[in-house]
Design a protein around this motif. Structure first.
Motif, short mmCIF file in Angstrom:
data_model
loop_
_atom_site.label_atom_id
_atom_site.label_comp_id
_atom_site.label_asym_id
_atom_site.label_seq_id
_atom_site.Cartn_x
_atom_site.Cartn_y
_atom_site.Cartn_z
N GLU A 116 0.81 -1.21 0.00
CA GLU A 116 0.00 0.00 0.00
C GLU A 116 0.85 1.27 0.00
OE1 GLU A 116 -2.60 -1.70 3.41
OE2 GLU A 116 -3.86 -0.26 2.36
N VAL A 117 2.17 1.12 0.06
CA VAL A 117 3.05 2.29 0.09
C VAL A 117 3.22 2.83 -1.31
CG1 VAL A 117 5.36 3.11 0.59
CG2 VAL A 117 4.26 1.49 2.13
N THR A 118 3.05 4.14 -1.46
CA THR A 118 3.23 4.82 -2.74
C THR A 118 4.44 5.75 -2.64
OG1 THR A 118 0.85 4.77 -3.12
CG2 THR A 118 2.14 6.28 -4.48
N PRO A 119 5.37 5.67 -3.59
CA PRO A 119 6.55 6.54 -3.53
C PRO A 119 6.16 8.02 -3.52
CG PRO A 119 6.83 4.81 -5.18
CD PRO A 119 5.41 4.76 -4.74
N LEU A 279 -5.90 8.12 -6.66
CA LEU A 279 -4.64 8.00 -5.92
C LEU A 279 -3.88 9.32 -5.86
CD1 LEU A 279 -3.46 4.58 -7.39
CD2 LEU A 279 -4.11 5.00 -5.02
N GLY A 280 -4.53 10.40 -6.31
CA GLY A 280 -3.89 11.71 -6.26
C GLY A 280 -2.79 11.87 -7.29
N SER A 281 -2.86 11.12 -8.38
CA SER A 281 -1.83 11.17 -9.40
C SER A 281 -2.47 11.33 -10.78
CB SER A 281 -0.96 9.90 -9.35
OG SER A 281 0.13 10.00 -10.23
N SER A 282 -1.65 11.26 -11.82
CA SER A 282 -2.12 11.34 -13.20
C SER A 282 -1.12 10.61 -14.07
CB SER A 282 -2.24 12.79 -13.65
OG SER A 282 -0.96 13.39 -13.76
N PHE A 283 -1.54 10.27 -15.29
CA PHE A 283 -0.62 9.57 -16.19
C PHE A 283 0.58 10.45 -16.52
CE2 PHE A 283 0.88 8.11 -20.37
CZ PHE A 283 1.18 6.81 -20.05
N LYS A 284 0.36 11.75 -16.66
CA LYS A 284 1.46 12.67 -16.95
C LYS A 284 2.50 12.65 -15.83
CE LYS A 284 2.52 17.52 -17.93
NZ LYS A 284 1.96 18.89 -18.08
N GLN A 285 2.04 12.65 -14.57
CA GLN A 285 2.96 12.61 -13.43
C GLN A 285 3.76 11.30 -13.42
OE1 GLN A 285 0.65 13.25 -9.90
NE2 GLN A 285 0.51 15.46 -10.20
#
Length: 340
Positions: A116-119, A279-285
């Motif tokens: 469950e850890v996300t960098p 997840l608070g992200s995007s493909f660009k990120q």
């Protein structure tokens, strides 16, 4: 799914705090069912890991018994590099804030590990650097508070009277009176946000450490790489997406389209976009993060910046240079010097 693992250094911090208060944990009746396990963990090397659920139980019982809602912050005030193991020493001996953050993002699994850890993700917004990671579950609120407070306190030891945080952002609700947060962080602290974040001035990245030791850092880097290689491979949804993008970059020497990655993961493009957004992200990120990792790898092969830009799908050397500067706050020339 393997349980989240946290550093035994956190247990040592807990015991240090009790000793500072003149308390022997053996005399706390509320801990009677756990004393044998506690003795075992406290005998283990400080840089090994133990289950988070056990630590969470011990902290909750201690917090209630001592009537100390700000326990995590009191413990964080005692933090030393060894409580974060090899990564703590690497951060302390880094040449600059930017270099220390690169190590933190690359080797975070040596501190807290689990599917469950996300960098942590770093990006520049105007004159601000944002270090962010997503919210997973309210049950990790205490762990996030412990880790955030410890990192801030250690960072201020490494860069005393220089490093200033502009804002601290929590994705969970406040766990204690706001007064405790404001006193500890000395900056704006907000809660119930979309993701966790440290915010600092972009100028902070160039701050130098008085403890820098390049030779020792290189030895620690090799040790950290070996330790990471021995870690079991398991991936969250976000890590799977990162891995798929990284594999495509290496195999095709060009940037993938989101449709291709979605197909690789047996998802629709819309589902992949939604999962990243949640997840608070995007493909660009994700793409930029993996491009930058691959950029650092290719720089060690003495390729020209033009060749590296081509392999990563950029229009040219200047586009690559802008992207890396925005991602890390460093120039490619500074990175190449560090790698040498």
């Amino acid at each position: 799914m393997q349980e989240l693992q946290i550093p035994n250094g956190y247990f040592q911090l807990w015991n240090m705090y009790l000793i500072q208060q003149g308390i022997d944990f053996h005399h706390l009746d509320v801990l009677n069912p756990y004393k044998v396990n506690l003795e075992h963990v406290l005998r283990l090397p400080i840089d090994t890991q133990s289950p988070f659920s056990f630590f969470h139980t011990i902290l909750q019982l201690t917090q209630t018994e001592l009537d100390c809602p700000q326990l995590t912050m009191e413990m964080a005030k005692l933090i030393r590099p060894e409580h974060f193991g090899v990564l703590g020493y690497m951060a302390t001996r880094s040449n600059s804030v930017a270099e220390a953050l690169q190590y933190v993002m690359r080797f975070s699994r040596l501190v807290i590990d689990g599917a469950e850890v996300t960098p942590m993700h770093m990006q520049q917004q105007g004159n601000e650097i944002w270090l962010t990671w997503p919210f997973h579950h309210e049950k990790y609120a205490m762990l996030n508070e412990m880790t955030m407070a410890s990192m801030v306190h250690l960072a201020k030891q490494i860069f005393p009277d220089q490093l200033q945080f502009l804002k601290i952002q929590m994705a969970h609700s406040a766990q204690m009176a706001l007064y405790h947060y404001q006193k500890f962080y000395s900056c704006e602290v907000s809660f119930n946000q979309a993701y966790y974040a440290y915010v600092m001035s972009a100028d902070s990245l160039s701050l130098k450490s008085g403890f820098a030791d390049p030779s020792l850092t290189q030895l620690l880097l090799k040790q950290a790489e070996v330790a990471i290689a021995l870690k079991p491979r398991y991936e969250s949804v976000l890590q799977q997406i990162h891995s798929a993008v990284a594999d495509y970059l290496k195999a095709h020497a060009e940037a993938p389209k989101i449709e291709h990655i979605a197909s690789e993961l047996h998802l629709s493009t819309r589902t992949l976009q939604r999962q990243l957004r949640d997840l608070g992200s995007s493909f660009k990120q994700v793409l930029e993060c993996e491009r930058m990792k691959q950029c650092e790898h290719l720089l060690q092969q003495d390729l020209s910046l033009t060749d590296i830009a081509f392999q990563l799908g950029y229009s040219g050397q200047s586009a690559l240079a802008r992207a890396y500067k925005q991602h890390s706050g460093q120039t490619l020339l500074q990175l190449r010097r560090q790698l040498k």
